[in-house]
Scaffold this motif. Structure first.
Motif, PDB file in Angstrom:
ATOM      1  N   GLY A   8       0.918  -1.211  -0.103  1.00 59.09           N
ATOM      2  CA  GLY A   8      -0.016  -0.109  -0.016  1.00 59.09           C
ATOM      3  C   GLY A   8       0.746   1.260   0.025  1.00 59.09           C
ATOM      4  O   GLY A   8       0.233   2.530  -0.098  1.00 59.09           O
ATOM      5  N   GLY A   9       2.237   1.135   0.060  1.00 59.38           N
ATOM      6  CA  GLY A   9       3.083   2.428  -0.032  1.00 59.38           C
ATOM      7  C   GLY A   9       3.049   2.839  -1.059  1.00 59.38           C
ATOM      8  O   GLY A   9       2.441   2.299  -2.239  1.00 59.38           O
ATOM      9  N   GLY A  10       3.650   4.180  -1.321  1.00 59.79           N
ATOM     10  CA  GLY A  10       3.596   4.981  -2.628  1.00 59.79           C
ATOM     11  C   GLY A  10       4.136   6.097  -2.437  1.00 59.79           C
ATOM     12  O   GLY A  10       4.304   6.613  -1.524  1.00 59.79           O
ATOM     13  N   LEU A  18      -3.116   7.687   2.273  1.00 61.91           N
ATOM     14  CA  LEU A  18      -2.945   6.254   1.821  1.00 61.91           C
ATOM     15  C   LEU A  18      -3.344   5.322   2.740  1.00 61.91           C
ATOM     16  O   LEU A  18      -3.754   5.654   3.957  1.00 61.91           O
ATOM     17  CB  LEU A  18      -1.301   5.799   1.708  1.00 61.91           C
ATOM     18  CG  LEU A  18      -0.741   6.509   0.516  1.00 61.91           C
ATOM     19  CD1 LEU A  18       1.120   6.398   0.678  1.00 61.91           C
ATOM     20  CD2 LEU A  18      -0.889   5.595  -0.702  1.00 61.91           C
ATOM     21  N   ARG A  19      -3.429   4.043   2.516  1.00 63.74           N
ATOM     22  CA  ARG A  19      -3.863   2.907   3.268  1.00 63.74           C
ATOM     23  C   ARG A  19      -2.855   1.639   3.176  1.00 63.74           C
ATOM     24  O   ARG A  19      -2.805   1.065   2.188  1.00 63.74           O
ATOM     25  CB  ARG A  19      -5.682   2.477   3.075  1.00 63.74           C
ATOM     26  CG  ARG A  19      -5.868   1.221   4.011  1.00 63.74           C
ATOM     27  CD  ARG A  19      -7.206   0.609   3.510  1.00 63.74           C
ATOM     28  NE  ARG A  19      -7.795   0.086   4.656  1.00 63.74           N
ATOM     29  CZ  ARG A  19      -8.632  -1.126   4.312  1.00 63.74           C
ATOM     30  NH1 ARG A  19      -8.570  -1.797   3.297  1.00 63.74           N
ATOM     31  NH2 ARG A  19      -9.086  -1.580   5.455  1.00 63.74           N
ATOM     32  N   VAL A 120       6.730   4.829   2.072  1.00 63.71           N
ATOM     33  CA  VAL A 120       5.703   6.044   1.693  1.00 63.71           C
ATOM     34  C   VAL A 120       6.644   7.143   1.390  1.00 63.71           C
ATOM     35  O   VAL A 120       7.503   7.672   2.485  1.00 63.71           O
ATOM     36  CB  VAL A 120       4.770   6.161   3.073  1.00 63.71           C
ATOM     37  CG1 VAL A 120       4.069   7.530   3.023  1.00 63.71           C
ATOM     38  CG2 VAL A 120       4.195   4.671   3.183  1.00 63.71           C
ATOM     39  N   THR A 121       6.254   7.937   0.315  1.00 65.57           N
ATOM     40  CA  THR A 121       6.945   9.178   0.129  1.00 65.57           C
ATOM     41  C   THR A 121       6.044  10.178  -0.047  1.00 65.57           C
ATOM     42  O   THR A 121       4.920  10.007  -0.785  1.00 65.57           O
ATOM     43  CB  THR A 121       7.882   9.183  -0.982  1.00 65.57           C
ATOM     44  OG1 THR A 121       8.834   8.273  -0.686  1.00 65.57           O
ATOM     45  CG2 THR A 121       8.574  10.315  -1.169  1.00 65.57           C
ATOM     46  N   VAL A 122       6.010  11.519   0.625  1.00 65.49           N
ATOM     47  CA  VAL A 122       4.964  12.460   0.590  1.00 65.49           C
ATOM     48  C   VAL A 122       5.657  13.716  -0.085  1.00 65.49           C
ATOM     49  O   VAL A 122       6.822  14.097   0.622  1.00 65.49           O
ATOM     50  CB  VAL A 122       4.410  12.755   1.724  1.00 65.49           C
ATOM     51  CG1 VAL A 122       3.192  14.000   1.714  1.00 65.49           C
ATOM     52  CG2 VAL A 122       3.956  11.506   2.342  1.00 65.49           C
ATOM     53  N   SER A 123       5.337  14.136  -1.036  1.00 62.23           N
ATOM     54  CA  SER A 123       5.940  15.368  -1.619  1.00 62.23           C
ATOM     55  C   SER A 123       5.062  16.542  -1.242  1.00 62.23           C
ATOM     56  O   SER A 123       4.192  16.747  -1.136  1.00 62.23           O
ATOM     57  CB  SER A 123       6.051  15.241  -3.228  1.00 62.23           C
ATOM     58  OG  SER A 123       4.692  15.370  -3.645  1.00 62.23           O
ATOM     59  N   SER A 124       5.818  17.736  -1.381  1.00 59.62           N
ATOM     60  CA  SER A 124       5.516  18.914  -0.666  1.00 59.62           C
ATOM     61  C   SER A 124       4.776  19.690  -2.147  1.00 59.62           C
ATOM     62  O   SER A 124       5.076  19.425  -3.203  1.00 59.62           O
ATOM     63  CB  SER A 124       6.483  19.802  -0.117  1.00 59.62           C
ATOM     64  OG  SER A 124       7.533  20.018  -0.678  1.00 59.62           O
TER      65      SER A 124
END
Length: 124
Positions: A8-10, A18-19, A120-124
Motif C-alpha cells: 500500500g505504500g507509494g 494512503l492505506r 511511503v513518500t510524501v511530496s510537498s
C-alpha cells in the motif's frame, strides 16, 4: 514460521491519503498485538500505532494522532493503517510488527515478528 507482508505504500502529495495493509501468514493472528512503526533515512524506528488482539486498546504516536487510524480484521489475518492528511515529514519506510502478547506495546522491543517494510513518500 510467521511472515508479515506489507503493501500500500507509494508516492503521494501532501494532503493525500494512503492505506497500508499487512497480512500475517502463519502463527495465530488473533492472539497477536499488532503495531506499525516507521523509519526515515538516517533516523531511528518511530512508533506509529498499535492495536490489541481484541481491538480494545489502541495507541498512536503523537505525530500521527488525529490523522492516522489503525484497524484489524482477524478473519483476514490483516492489520491496516489509514493515513490521512499526509505531510512530507511522514515520509519513511513503514513496518508492520506482531507481538505474542496480551499487552499493547508502543516500543519496538516486545515485538516478535516484523515485515520487510513499505515505502511511503510524501511530496510537498
Amino acid at each position: 514460521q510467521v511472515q508479515l507482508v506489507e503493501s500500500g505504500g507509494g508516492l503521494v502529495q501532501a494532503g493525500d491519503s494512503l492505506r497500508l495493509s499487512c497480512v500475517v501468514f502463519g502463527g495465530t493472528f488473533g492472539e497477536y498485538g499488532m503495531g506499525w512503526f516507521r523509519q526515515a533515512p538516517g533516523g531511528g524506528r518511530e512508533f506509529v500505532a498499535a492495536i490489541s488482539w481484541n481491538t480494545y486498546r489502541i495507541f498512536y504516536g503523537d505525530s500521527v494522532k488525529g490523522r492516522f487510524t489503525i484497524s484489524r480484521d482477524n478473519a483476514k489475518n490483516s492489520v491496516y493503517l489509514q493515513m490521512n492528511s499526509l505531510k512530507p515529514e511522514d515520509t519513511a519506510t513503514y513496518y508492520c510488527a506482531a507481538a505474542r502478547s496480551v499487552l499493547t506495546h508502543t516500543s519496538s522491543g516486545p515485538y516478535d515478528y516484523w515485515g520487510q517494510g513499505t515505502q511511503v513518500t510524501v511530496s510537498s
